[in-house]
Design a protein around this motif. Structure first.
Motif, PDB file in Angstrom:
ATOM      1  N   LEU A  35       1.014 -14.354 -37.865  1.00 17.92           N
ATOM      2  CA  LEU A  35       1.961 -14.513 -38.997  1.00 17.92           C
ATOM      3  C   LEU A  35       1.767 -15.948 -39.986  1.00 17.92           C
ATOM      4  O   LEU A  35       2.589 -16.057 -40.899  1.00 17.92           O
ATOM      5  CB  LEU A  35       3.468 -14.869 -38.430  1.00 17.92           C
ATOM      6  CG  LEU A  35       3.863 -13.671 -37.321  1.00 17.92           C
ATOM      7  CD1 LEU A  35       5.200 -14.202 -36.774  1.00 17.92           C
ATOM      8  CD2 LEU A  35       4.032 -12.409 -38.437  1.00 17.92           C
ATOM      9  N   TYR A 101       7.916 -11.073 -33.775  1.00 19.06           N
ATOM     10  CA  TYR A 101       6.511 -11.062 -34.025  1.00 19.06           C
ATOM     11  C   TYR A 101       6.066  -9.611 -34.380  1.00 19.06           C
ATOM     12  O   TYR A 101       5.117  -9.405 -35.308  1.00 19.06           O
ATOM     13  CB  TYR A 101       5.659 -11.248 -32.840  1.00 19.06           C
ATOM     14  CG  TYR A 101       5.742 -13.092 -32.504  1.00 19.06           C
ATOM     15  CD1 TYR A 101       4.608 -13.920 -33.215  1.00 19.06           C
ATOM     16  CD2 TYR A 101       6.303 -13.552 -31.495  1.00 19.06           C
ATOM     17  CE1 TYR A 101       4.518 -15.248 -32.662  1.00 19.06           C
ATOM     18  CE2 TYR A 101       6.387 -14.824 -31.175  1.00 19.06           C
ATOM     19  CZ  TYR A 101       5.555 -15.546 -31.940  1.00 19.06           C
ATOM     20  OH  TYR A 101       5.623 -17.007 -31.582  1.00 19.06           O
ATOM     21  N   THR A 102       6.731  -8.576 -33.643  1.00 21.05           N
ATOM     22  CA  THR A 102       6.619  -7.128 -34.340  1.00 21.05           C
ATOM     23  C   THR A 102       7.880  -6.515 -34.564  1.00 21.05           C
ATOM     24  O   THR A 102       8.885  -7.057 -33.985  1.00 21.05           O
ATOM     25  CB  THR A 102       5.831  -6.585 -33.130  1.00 21.05           C
ATOM     26  OG1 THR A 102       6.652  -5.998 -32.277  1.00 21.05           O
ATOM     27  CG2 THR A 102       4.604  -6.985 -32.933  1.00 21.05           C
ATOM     28  N   HIS A 257       4.063  -1.705 -38.549  1.00 17.70           N
ATOM     29  CA  HIS A 257       3.869  -3.291 -38.524  1.00 17.70           C
ATOM     30  C   HIS A 257       2.567  -3.388 -39.291  1.00 17.70           C
ATOM     31  O   HIS A 257       2.392  -5.062 -39.716  1.00 17.70           O
ATOM     32  CB  HIS A 257       3.548  -3.823 -37.063  1.00 17.70           C
ATOM     33  CG  HIS A 257       3.643  -5.085 -36.847  1.00 17.70           C
ATOM     34  ND1 HIS A 257       4.669  -5.928 -37.169  1.00 17.70           N
ATOM     35  CD2 HIS A 257       2.768  -6.099 -36.689  1.00 17.70           C
ATOM     36  CE1 HIS A 257       4.514  -7.194 -37.020  1.00 17.70           C
ATOM     37  NE2 HIS A 257       3.143  -7.177 -36.690  1.00 17.70           N
ATOM     38  N   GLY A 261       4.152  -6.767 -40.953  1.00 13.69           N
ATOM     39  CA  GLY A 261       3.147  -8.037 -40.657  1.00 13.69           C
ATOM     40  C   GLY A 261       2.893  -8.909 -41.791  1.00 13.69           C
ATOM     41  O   GLY A 261       2.780  -9.964 -41.785  1.00 13.69           O
ATOM     42  N   SER A 407      -2.505  -5.994 -36.993  1.00 10.83           N
ATOM     43  CA  SER A 407      -1.298  -5.636 -36.887  1.00 10.83           C
ATOM     44  C   SER A 407      -1.473  -4.806 -35.430  1.00 10.83           C
ATOM     45  O   SER A 407      -0.512  -4.845 -34.609  1.00 10.83           O
ATOM     46  CB  SER A 407      -0.609  -4.544 -37.666  1.00 10.83           C
ATOM     47  OG  SER A 407      -1.430  -3.517 -37.992  1.00 10.83           O
TER      48      SER A 407
END
Length: 543
Positions: A35, A101-102, A257, A261, A407
């Motif tokens: 990230l 995070y996801t 994602h 992301g 991702s």
């Protein structure tokens, strides 16, 4: 290519790799690797979003798509601006508030672990396959036009980008995508300018568009209605674009994602929203311009003799069959028609030639759409610019593939590795295992690219078909999570499984255009989830 072109190609790619490694310095933990420590400004988020979506396939086959089928492919993106608004208003605040995070972490909090795991697995499958095609697509075209070995090209295309993606994570991806997109846009603008410049002196830009219009290429808006009513198998029309394209974009930007992301790296919620909304404003004009280059190339070949078919390798294969004499006769007829100035006859012979190729190689379903753009570049652009254009094919591929690998690694580590295998590791261990997962997915994607040779459709269609098989179901799970609070984990989990099986069945029946699969998948999940939840409530009431 000339030595100058080779020098420009190698220098550009080397510069990107060095720049990516240089920018890869980040905190050695999950937040830093996946990230970028949530530190990106909106313009980097925007360029990263655009770079992730606009793969080499977009630039390679977009102009070819317009060359063969006209501008109607632009309708595919008409639902995207509205989808950006929905994602910015409803999805982004949830992700930012939960500090996920996801995207799939949210599903465990809303439903349960099995729903999160299944949805994340669908993403890994669809994105892993698509990434393999994204590596294969530019490799296929480059190997055919330049005579390079397809397997070595796959290794170079996929292997080099792994270097900076593995070392630097999301930060390296974002900063290299910024530089990549700048180079890509400059090169595309120069290509469009030269496509007009190379036309006969008395033919200008508007004349080129008129030629395209006279040949049915300026079909920007199509209704999808024919003499027998609405054609559900028509791939690109205003309704499939607005409705099917909306659902596809909503799933891609809201739940895939590889995109989620990108905007999770933003400094805050406002920066995420700004990047998404501006992407909604610029994506349709950008795609329109890319397709317009295809119209200009089509007009160019009305005044300048091009090949009757753009894929030399396929021609050689077809001439190994009993269609060799037919193909040779058509080539002679094409040369004669073009020399006499009969453009209508020449275009008709091109279509006939393509049909004979398909009959000669029925199992391969060949199309030369994917080769139009780079053929034009290789044969007509000046020394130096050819090397730059070939470089942007690598750069565009790297931009989308790097984001995909990042991702895929993120979901593998967060949704599976730390959940089921090793829950307690140091931050440095997390960082290192994330690098290994990035490498693993890179190798997996290269392997997929080695087996992706017989893709018949336009490559840009092939990637979107893969996505449409899964995106609708994934989106349906998220829509239930956001707006149907009474539905619980068991109901949505089994609804998603049933819906996915039905979507694959409908696709194999070939009764509807792939864009509608996104709508069907989402609606099936919602309907089955509601029905199953009602059944569960009734069973509990009886007990």
């Amino acid at each position: 290519m000339s030595r100058i072109d080779w020098a420009i190609l190698i220098a550009t790619l080397t510069a990107i790799i060095i720049y990516g490694i240089y920018k890869s310095r980040t905190t050695k933990n999950l937040e830093g690797y996946f990230l970028s420590n949530r530190s990106m400004p909106w313009y980097l988020v925007l360029l990263s979003i655009m770079g992730t979506q606009a793969s080499a396939i977009t630039f390679l086959t977009g102009p070819g798509q317009a060359y063969s089928d006209g501008m109607r492919f632009v309708q595919y993106y008409f639902g995207l601006p509205l989808a950006m608004i929905v994602v910015a208003v409803f999805f982004v605040p949830v992700y930012c508030k939960l500090k996920v995070y996801t995207a799939y972490e949210f599903l465990e909090q809303r439903f349960d672990i099995k729903t999160r795991t299944f949805t994340s697995a669908l993403f890994l499958l669809s994105r892993g396959l698509s990434t393999g095609v994204s590596i294969f697509a530019p490799s296929l075209v480059l190997s055919s036009l330049m005579g390079w070995n397809i397997y070595y090209t796959n290794l170079v295309m996929g292997g080099l980008l792994i270097i900076y993606t593995m070392s630097g994570g999301a930060k390296a991806v974002a900063y290299t995508q910024k530089l990549q997109m700048i180079i890509v846009f400059v090169a595309l603008f120069l290509t469009g300018y030269l496509a007009v410049k190379l036309l006969p002196e008395a033919v200008g830009f508007t004349d080129a568009l008129k030629v395209g219009g006279q040949n049915g290429k300026m079909n920007i808006i199509t209704s999808g209605f024919g003499s027998n009513g609405f054609d559900w198998k028509d791939k690109y029309n205003i309704w499939s674009g607005l409705i099917g394209g909306f659902f596809l974009a909503l799933s891609y930007f809201g739940t895939d994602h590889s995109q989620v992301g990108r905007y999770l790296t933003a400094k805050n919620e406002a920066e995420s929203r700004k990047g998404l909304l501006i992407n909604g404003l610029v994506k349709v004009p950008m795609q329109f311009f890319i397709l317009l280059i295809g119209i200009l190339i089509f007009s160019f070949y009305q005044y300048n003799k091009g090949p009757v078919y753009f894929d030399k390798v396929t021609i050689e294969q077809a001439k190994q069959t009993d269609k060799k004499d037919s193909l040779n006769m058509l080539e002679a007829s094409f040369d004669k028609a073009f020399a006499s100035g009969d453009k209508v006859q020449a275009n008709q012979i091109r279509k006939t030639y393509s049909a004979v190729i398909k009959r000669a190689l029925p199992k391969d379903d060949p199309k030369d759409t994917n080769y139009v753009f780079l053929w034009f570049v290789k044969e007509n652009l000046p020394v130096g610019l050819i090397g730059l254009i070939f470089a942007i094919i690598f750069l565009a591929a790297w931009g989308s593939i790097a984001a995909a690998l990042n991702s895929l690694a993120a979901c593998s580590v967060v949704d599976f590795h730390k959940k089921f295998f090793t829950k307690k590791e140091s931050e440095l261990d997390d960082y290192r295992i994330s690098q290994w997962y990035t490498l693993g997915w890179g190798i997996f994607s290269i392997i997929i690219s080695m087996f992706a040779y017989n893709i018949g459709n336009s490559l840009i269609e092939a990637v979107n078909i893969i996505g449409s098989l899964f995106y609708g179901v994934i989106l349906g799970v998220f829509l239930v999570a956001f707006w149907l609070k009474s539905v619980k984990g068991n109901a949505v989990f089994y609804a998603a499984i049933i819906a996915e099986l039905l979507v694959i069945t409908i696709y194999r029946m070939d009764i509807i255009s792939f864009l509608w699969l996104n709508v069907i998948g989402a609606l099936l999940v919602i309907i089955f989830a509601v029905l199953l939840q009602q059944t569960i409530f009734k069973q509990k009431a009886l007990q």
